[in-house]
Design a protein around this motif. Sequence first.
Motif, short mmCIF file in Angstrom:
data_model
loop_
_atom_site.label_atom_id
_atom_site.label_comp_id
_atom_site.label_asym_id
_atom_site.label_seq_id
_atom_site.Cartn_x
_atom_site.Cartn_y
_atom_site.Cartn_z
N ILE A 142 0.81 -1.23 0.00
CA ILE A 142 0.00 0.00 0.00
C ILE A 142 0.84 1.28 0.00
O ILE A 142 0.46 2.27 -0.64
CB ILE A 142 -0.99 -0.01 1.19
CG1 ILE A 142 -2.04 -1.09 0.94
CG2 ILE A 142 -1.67 1.34 1.37
CD1 ILE A 142 -3.04 -1.26 2.06
N LEU A 143 1.97 1.28 0.67
CA LEU A 143 2.78 2.51 0.75
C LEU A 143 3.14 3.08 -0.63
O LEU A 143 2.87 4.26 -0.89
CB LEU A 143 4.04 2.28 1.58
CG LEU A 143 4.96 3.50 1.69
CD1 LEU A 143 4.26 4.63 2.45
CD2 LEU A 143 6.27 3.13 2.36
N PRO A 144 3.70 2.29 -1.54
CA PRO A 144 4.02 2.88 -2.85
C PRO A 144 2.78 3.40 -3.59
O PRO A 144 2.83 4.44 -4.24
CB PRO A 144 4.67 1.74 -3.63
CG PRO A 144 5.04 0.72 -2.62
CD PRO A 144 4.15 0.91 -1.44
N LEU A 145 1.68 2.67 -3.45
CA LEU A 145 0.45 3.12 -4.11
C LEU A 145 -0.03 4.45 -3.55
O LEU A 145 -0.45 5.33 -4.30
CB LEU A 145 -0.65 2.07 -3.95
CG LEU A 145 -0.47 0.77 -4.71
CD1 LEU A 145 -1.58 -0.21 -4.36
CD2 LEU A 145 -0.41 1.01 -6.20
N SER A 146 0.03 4.60 -2.23
CA SER A 146 -0.46 5.84 -1.63
C SER A 146 0.45 7.03 -1.96
O SER A 146 0.00 8.18 -1.93
CB SER A 146 -0.59 5.69 -0.11
OG SER A 146 0.67 5.47 0.48
N LEU A 147 1.70 6.76 -2.32
CA LEU A 147 2.61 7.84 -2.70
C LEU A 147 2.49 8.21 -4.18
O LEU A 147 2.57 9.38 -4.53
CB LEU A 147 4.06 7.43 -2.40
CG LEU A 147 4.42 7.22 -0.92
CD1 LEU A 147 5.84 6.70 -0.78
CD2 LEU A 147 4.23 8.51 -0.15
N PHE A 148 2.28 7.21 -5.05
CA PHE A 148 2.33 7.47 -6.48
C PHE A 148 0.98 7.60 -7.18
O PHE A 148 0.88 8.29 -8.18
CB PHE A 148 3.17 6.39 -7.18
CG PHE A 148 4.60 6.40 -6.72
CD1 PHE A 148 5.43 7.49 -6.96
CD2 PHE A 148 5.12 5.34 -6.00
CE1 PHE A 148 6.74 7.52 -6.52
CE2 PHE A 148 6.44 5.36 -5.56
CZ PHE A 148 7.25 6.44 -5.82
N LEU A 149 -0.06 6.94 -6.68
CA LEU A 149 -1.36 7.05 -7.34
C LEU A 149 -1.92 8.48 -7.35
O LEU A 149 -2.46 8.91 -8.38
CB LEU A 149 -2.37 6.08 -6.74
CG LEU A 149 -2.39 4.70 -7.39
CD1 LEU A 149 -3.42 3.80 -6.73
CD2 LEU A 149 -2.63 4.77 -8.87
N PRO A 150 -1.79 9.24 -6.27
CA PRO A 150 -2.28 10.63 -6.35
C PRO A 150 -1.58 11.42 -7.46
O PRO A 150 -2.21 12.23 -8.14
CB PRO A 150 -1.95 11.20 -4.97
CG PRO A 150 -1.96 10.01 -4.07
CD PRO A 150 -1.40 8.90 -4.90
N LEU A 151 -0.28 11.15 -7.67
CA LEU A 151 0.44 11.84 -8.74
C LEU A 151 -0.08 11.43 -10.12
O LEU A 151 -0.15 12.25 -11.04
CB LEU A 151 1.94 11.53 -8.65
CG LEU A 151 2.64 12.00 -7.36
CD1 LEU A 151 4.08 11.54 -7.34
CD2 LEU A 151 2.55 13.52 -7.24
N LEU A 152 -0.43 10.15 -10.26
CA LEU A 152 -0.97 9.67 -11.54
C LEU A 152 -2.35 10.25 -11.84
O LEU A 152 -2.71 10.41 -13.00
CB LEU A 152 -1.01 8.14 -11.55
CG LEU A 152 0.34 7.43 -11.51
CD1 LEU A 152 0.14 5.93 -11.40
CD2 LEU A 152 1.15 7.78 -12.76
N TRP A 153 -3.11 10.53 -10.80
CA TRP A 153 -4.46 11.11 -10.98
C TRP A 153 -4.42 12.61 -11.27
O TRP A 153 -5.40 13.18 -11.75
CB TRP A 153 -5.32 10.85 -9.74
CG TRP A 153 -6.00 9.51 -9.75
CD1 TRP A 153 -5.61 8.39 -9.09
CD2 TRP A 153 -7.18 9.16 -10.46
NE1 TRP A 153 -6.46 7.35 -9.33
CE2 TRP A 153 -7.46 7.81 -10.18
CE3 TRP A 153 -8.05 9.85 -11.30
CZ2 TRP A 153 -8.54 7.13 -10.70
CZ3 TRP A 153 -9.14 9.18 -11.83
CH2 TRP A 153 -9.38 7.83 -11.54
N GLN A 154 -3.32 13.28 -10.97
CA GLN A 154 -3.24 14.74 -11.11
C GLN A 154 -3.64 15.25 -12.50
O GLN A 154 -4.40 16.21 -12.60
CB GLN A 154 -1.86 15.25 -10.72
CG GLN A 154 -1.58 15.29 -9.24
CD GLN A 154 -2.63 16.06 -8.47
OE1 GLN A 154 -3.05 17.16 -8.84
NE2 GLN A 154 -3.10 15.45 -7.37
#
Length: 191
Positions: A128-140
Motif C-alpha cells: 500500500i505505501l508505494p500506491l499511496s505515494l504514487f497514485l495521487p500523482l498519476l491522478w493529477q
Amino acid sequence: MSKAQPETVTLVVRHQVRTCRVPRYESWLRRIIATASQCPGHLGVDVVRSHQAKISLFTCVLRFAHLEQLKNWVNSEQRRLLIAEVEPLLYASDQIEINQNKEFWFAPETADAPPPRWKQACVTFLVILPLSLFLPLLWQPIFQFAPWLGGYLASNVLITLSIVLLVVYRLMPMATRLFAGWLGNTDSSTD
C-alpha cells in the motif's frame, strides 16, 4: 446373566509438529506408544498423520478398557515427563480429548493456520505505501482536466478506490506468492 461389556474409552491426542522436527518427534512417538502399551487396560493405538504448510499434524487414538485406566495414564508421571520432553518440538501444546464411546469419528484438520498478523501487516504495508505515494500523482492530470473530480471528496474516493482495487485484485495476490515462504514459515525463530 451376561457379562457386562467393557466400557472402552478413547483418548485422542493431537500434536502440531514443526516439519523440521518430525524425525525427532517420530522417535519420541515410538517411545510414548511403547510406554502407554504397558499400562493396565491399554487396548491399542492408531496414529494418523497429515500435513499443512510447515506443520505436520499427528492424531493418536489410544483405546483403554475403562475410563479409570485411561485417566491413570493421562495423569501418570511417565506421560507428564514425556510430554514435557516433546513440547519444544510442537507448534502448539498437547491437545487431548477423552471420548467414552466405542466409536471415534475423526475429521482431519484441513485449514492452514494463517500467518502471524504482524507478517500480514508488513506485506500489506509494503504493497500500500508505494500506491499511496504514487497514485495521487498519476491522478493529477485527470484532476486538472476535470476540476470537479479534483475536489477533496471526489479525489479521495477515486484514489482510495484505485488503491483498493489494485491491492485486492492485482498486487496482494502477487505479494502473497512472492512472500509465501516467509508468510508460511512458522518456526519460532522468525515469528
